[in-house]
Design an enzyme around this catalytic site. Structure first.
Site, PDB file in Angstrom:
ATOM      1  CB  SER A  41      32.253  64.169  27.263  1.00  0.00           C
ATOM      2  OG  SER A  41      31.770  63.344  28.282  1.00  0.00           O
ATOM      3  CB  ALA A 104      21.227  38.075  17.701  1.00  0.00           C
ATOM      4  CB  SER A 107      27.791  42.898  13.257  1.00  0.00           C
ATOM      5  OG  SER A 107      28.348  41.981  12.387  1.00  0.00           O
ATOM      6  CD  GLU A 141      35.584  41.199  17.265  1.00  0.00           C
ATOM      7  OE1 GLU A 141      35.647  40.136  17.904  1.00  0.00           O
ATOM      8  OE2 GLU A 141      34.552  41.883  17.170  1.00  0.00           O
ATOM      9  CG  ASP A 153      30.969  40.723  11.277  1.00  0.00           C
ATOM     10  OD1 ASP A 153      30.521  40.360  10.174  1.00  0.00           O
ATOM     11  OD2 ASP A 153      31.047  39.970  12.259  1.00  0.00           O
ATOM     12  CE1 TYR A 205      33.900  33.287  12.569  1.00  0.00           C
ATOM     13  CE2 TYR A 205      36.151  33.557  13.335  1.00  0.00           C
ATOM     14  CZ  TYR A 205      35.137  33.886  12.465  1.00  0.00           C
ATOM     15  OH  TYR A 205      35.377  34.809  11.477  1.00  0.00           O
TER      16      TYR A 205
HETATM   17  C1  GLA Z   1      31.560  36.403  12.156  1.00  0.00           C
HETATM   18  C2  GLA Z   1      32.900  37.073  11.909  1.00  0.00           C
HETATM   19  C3  GLA Z   1      33.081  37.427  10.434  1.00  0.00           C
HETATM   20  C4  GLA Z   1      32.758  36.247   9.527  1.00  0.00           C
HETATM   21  C5  GLA Z   1      31.456  35.579   9.933  1.00  0.00           C
HETATM   22  C6  GLA Z   1      31.203  34.311   9.170  1.00  0.00           C
HETATM   23  O1  GLA Z   1      30.520  37.297  11.941  1.00  0.00           O
HETATM   24  O2  GLA Z   1      33.015  38.251  12.677  1.00  0.00           O
HETATM   25  O3  GLA Z   1      34.380  37.910  10.218  1.00  0.00           O
HETATM   26  O4  GLA Z   1      33.820  35.339   9.494  1.00  0.00           O
HETATM   27  O5  GLA Z   1      31.413  35.269  11.318  1.00  0.00           O
HETATM   28  O6  GLA Z   1      30.961  34.601   7.844  1.00  0.00           O
END
Ligand code: GLA
Length: 351
Positions: A41, A104, A107, A141, A153, A205
């Protein structure tokens, strides 16, 4: 009266196609019932006041967004990237309710970005469609949080649905929805109890992504989508890079095979692809952990399981298993106590 706007985005579990999305490849996620809901809001001034249903609070001024390393950065990243489009409309009160566990591998961050951007789009009539919202979520991100993730995701939380897989080409963003044969199978998700953060430098990552980019430079190609396994054999690459590339190229093939398996309701084949994908993530991409391997092995050893694998970015998170219809309760009740007695972790069944 101060009208409010509510939007909801579900989390996702990826069935196949891991670490392919930032390589221009294919992925196959499906939504899960857990979700994040955002209610907005307007308020006078330029402050954004955020409150979660767990009682967590945060406030900042539009234009003064600053990274904190907390979940609030997904909200701050959105208003930062939208800039004056949002800032000149005044302050916001943001209420968040989420049933998704954080870290976890399901997403939770994309569901927060997507639901917030959907609510903001409607509240301020920004005219962003689902694809634009997904792209903006990825930019939050990449450019604000510092996690160099692909777009899976954000596409899955924005365009997927519970009960169907989203077969997505991450280069063209073309997709096809494929119903899951839930009359024949259960999906079982178990979190390992080890949480992950994709932006952490030591998390690996971003390092994996850099390794793929380095491999492309050495191979003189734009993205790994352009390779096949037979040409890879002939190319000169250091062993680590060769393994990373082998995962991505073989995973792309597995996604396409999985689509065929799903359409034919061949769950044995789909399960086999889960198993191969896990081995590839463990041995070639090296994003699994001993605890995750144990969970996968315990599931695989069960007579009612067709296959199991690490799902999501890795370095912690959850596993997904494909079980015979109505057998997931039994599998979970047998696997979880064994896992917990053999590790220091507390597992949780999430589906
Ligand atoms: C995370 C990232 C995705 C993808 C996965 C691996 O979830 O956010 O973009 O790269 O890892 O598949």
């Amino acid at each position: 009266m101060n009208p409010s706007t509510t939007a909801r985005a579900h989390g996702r579990v990826n069935l196949l196609g891991e670490h392919t999305d930032y390589n221009g490849g294919w992925v196959l996620p499906t939504q899960i019932p857990q979700y994040t809901e955002v209610t907005l809001s307007s308020t006078p001034g330029r402050t954004v006041e955020v409150e979660s249903s767990q009682g967590r609070r945060f406030a900042y001024d539009l234009g003064d967004e600053a990274i904190t390393g907390e979940w609030i950065d997904y909200i701050q990243g959105a208003t930062h990237l939208l800039g004056p489009q949002v800032a000149h409309r005044g302050g916001l009160r943001v209420q968040i309710h989420s049933t998704l566990p954080e870290g976890a591998g399901l997403s939770s961050s994309a569901a927060l970005e997507t639901s917030f951007l959907q609510a903001l789009t409607r509240h301020h009539e920004l005219g962003l469609d689902a694809l634009a919202i997904a792209r903006l979520g990825q930019r939050i991100e990449n450019e604000f949080v510092g996690a160099r993730v692909g777009i899976m995701d954000q596409m899955a939380t924005g365009l997927g649905a519970v009960g169907e897989a989203l077969f997505l080409d991450t280069l063209t963003l073309d997709f096809e929805r494929i119903p899951l044969p839930l009359e024949m199978m259960d999906l079982l998700i178990i979190s390992s109890g080890i949480t992950h953060r994709l932006s952490e430098n030591d998390g690996g990552y971003n390092q994996r992504r850099e390794e793929c980019e380095e491999a492309c430079r050495r191979l003189g190609i734009q993205c790994l989508r352009d390779l096949d396994l037979s040409t890879l054999k002939l190319r000169d690459l250091p062993e680590t890079l060769r393994k990373r590339v082998r995962h991505v190229v073989s995973e792309n093939l597995r996604v396409k095979e999985a689509v065929v398996a799903l359409k034919a309701k061949d769950l044995k084949l789909l399960g086999q692809l889960f198993v191969e994908s896990h081995l590839s993530m463990k041995l070639d991409y090296e994003v699994s952990l001993p605890e995750i391997d144990l969970l996968v092995d315990l599931c695989r050893a069960h007579e009612s399981v067709w296959g199991a694998r690490l799902t999501g970015g890795g370095f912690g998170g959850s596993i997904v298993a494909l079980t015979q219809k109505n057998q997931s309760d039994r599998v979970a009740s047998e696997v979880i106590p064994t896992y917990e007695s053999e590790t220091a972790e507390t597992a949780e069944r999430l589906l």
